[in-house]
Design a protein around this motif. Structure first.
Motif, PDB file in Angstrom:
ATOM      1  N   ASP A 121      -1.649  -3.886  -8.159  1.00 53.30           N
ATOM      2  CA  ASP A 121      -2.619  -3.759  -9.247  1.00 53.30           C
ATOM      3  C   ASP A 121      -1.872  -3.346 -10.514  1.00 53.30           C
ATOM      4  N   SER A 122      -2.527  -3.445 -11.648  1.00 49.86           N
ATOM      5  CA  SER A 122      -1.832  -3.228 -12.932  1.00 49.86           C
ATOM      6  C   SER A 122      -1.303  -1.803 -13.055  1.00 49.86           C
TER       7      SER A 122
ATOM      8  N   GLU B 255      -0.179   0.076 -10.644  1.00 51.45           N
ATOM      9  CA  GLU B 255       1.069   0.162  -9.872  1.00 51.45           C
ATOM     10  C   GLU B 255       2.236  -0.383 -10.684  1.00 51.45           C
TER      11      GLU B 255
ATOM     12  N   HIS C 154      -1.340 -10.056 -14.041  1.00 43.85           N
ATOM     13  CA  HIS C 154      -2.427  -9.459 -14.825  1.00 43.85           C
ATOM     14  C   HIS C 154      -2.222  -9.811 -16.303  1.00 43.85           C
TER      15      HIS C 154
END
Length: 466
Positions: free
Chosen positions: A29-30, A32, A60
């Protein structure tokens, strides 16, 4: 099961590095990606940070924070136009994002447009959730402008919000020192200490201000309070030792410096100062031991090599003195202080060519002291290099015009070179600038001095009526 934050970060980092090694594609995910990039930036791994940013934006593409990381790296690499173009695009979508203003300010700062940088940071200050970070940036911009009063005010605001922001405290004291407001700095620190009586950093800074003011007893008391607040504070022991040296309490200073050796790896500074203290106490053997330990600890510390060299020079053991200064020159051949000593030692050993080489290197490295020019001239005279001696004096006269010591040497050298008109011209100049230095001709050029025509010029200068 949810991992604790640091374990989660380590897990994300391990997965990311595993992905790079295996050429696999894992999803993150962004947030991370942000943590991974931040880790690499903090550890100076810019190439990996760029790789993580690129992969993050592929997964992303609309993530603002990832775009801001990419912009930050463009700024770091001085690709300011690219960064500015990206920020302009981002600004139309993110007008309430403080980072957009901060990075735009960073670009202005890189271009030395600090006033516009401050304006943008002030806009960021209106919308930020972290005032201290932005105020610290504004303070730094004022430092770039050398507006120390305004810089000081912003750093003071940072410290008011966070009394453990020692970076702000150091910057405040830097401003006071630059403005030479040492008493005001002490008053400010004392107010801070009223609220934080066990702040070792503040006590340490109070001591340093008293040291600058040469109030060594108050400085000593302040460093003692710093040590009471933190008995492992190496900086306070080192400063205390310096004060004790000023007070000629050399045994106490040795004790303070020795404590630091047990708290951490020995520092070359402490070893050097212990050696200096033993030298002041007349214990040259122990002084030499510590000077030797100093250069073993840090071969680049010129003060250590100079201390050993000077130790043997004072004892008139010129060969050993030369041995150590040659070792130092082999480590750092661009050090002017080494070459000056090399010249002086060789002069004592009557190695005139080597001494001349030492003075020449000193001049080549930009040390233009009058004595260096004159010493080299006198050596060239001894070596029979008369034209080189004249050339040396011509260069010296550019830095020291109307100097009698130079003029009298010119007179003697031009006489040797049978340029009589120039010799007489410079003789008269020397007498005009400072008659007392005529002794130079008597000592260096006795034949010229004894000539009746020269004596006549000297006498006429003493008694213009003749």
């Amino acid at each position: 099961m949810q991992l604790p934050p640091n374990e989660h970060d380590n897990f994300s980092l391990s997965r990311f590095e595993s992905m790079l090694k295996t050429n696999s594609v894992f999803f993150f995910d962004s947030e991370e990606f942000e943590d991974i990039i931040q880790f690499y930036l903090e550890n100076g791994k810019i190439a990996l940070a760029k790789k993580a940013t690129k992969l993050g934006l592929e997964q992303h593409p609309s993530a603002t924070n990832l775009k801001l990381f990419q912009i930050e790296m463009h700024i770091f690499e001085n690709e300011l136009d690219v960064a500015e173009s990206m920020l302009d695009e981002l600004y139309s979508l993110e007008q309430s994002n403080q980072e957009v203003y901060i990075q735009k300010a960073n670009i202005f700062s890189r271009r030395d447009d600090h006033k516009n940088a401050i304006q943008l940071l002030e806009q960021a200050l209106e919308i930020t959730n972290d005032e201290n970070d932005v105020m610290a940036l504004i303070g730094m911009e004022y430092l770039f402008l050398e507006d120390f009063e305004n810089a000081k005010l912003f750093f003071m605001k940072c410290l008011e919000n966070d009394e453990e922001d020692y970076s702000a405290l150091y910057n405040i004291i830097y401003c006071f020192e630059f403005l030479e407001q040492h008493e005001e700095a002490i008053d400010y620190l004392n107010d801070f200490l009223d609220k934080n009586p066990y702040s070792e950093v503040a006590w340490h800074q109070v001591g340093k201000q008293y040291y600058i003011l040469k109030d060594f007893k108050k400085a000593l008391a302040a460093f003692d309070f710093a040590i009471i607040s933190d008995d492992r504070f190496i900086g306070a022991y080192l400063e205390k030792g310096k004060v004790q040296e000023k007070l000629k309490q050399y045994e106490d200073a040795i004790e303070s410096y020795t404590i630091t050796l047990g708290l951490d790896d020995p520092t070359s500074f402490a070893l050097l100062r212990i050696g200096k203290c033993y030298e002041k106490l007349g214990n040259s053997e122990l002084a030499l031991q510590f000077y030797t330990k100093c250069v073993e600890e840090d071969g680049l510390l010129d003060k250590g090599w100079i201390a050993i060299t000077d130790h043997y020079f004072k004892k008139k053991n010129y060969k050993k003195s030369l041995y150590y200064i040659e070792k130092a020159i082999n480590i750092d051949s661009e050090n002017v202080r080494y070459w000056k000593r090399y010249a002086r030692i060789n002069l004592r050993l009557h190695l005139f060519e080597e001494a001349e080489h030492g003075y020449r290197r000193t001049l080549e490295l930009g040390n233009y002291e009058l004595n260096t020019w004159l010493s080299r001239c006198d050596l060239l005279l001894k070596l029979g290099e008369f034209e080189a001696a004249v050339k040396n004096l011509l260069q010296a006269s550019e830095f020291y015009p109307e100097n009698a010591e130079i003029e009298f040497r010119f007179a003697g050298l031009y006489n040797i070179l049978t340029e009589e008109r120039k010799a007489v011209y410079h003789l008269k100049n020397g007498l005009k600038f400072n008659r007392e230095y005529v002794i130079i001709i008597e000592e260096l050029f006795p034949n010229f001095f004894q000539r009746p025509s020269v004596q006549q010029i000297i006498e006429k200068h003493k008694n213009p009526s003749l």
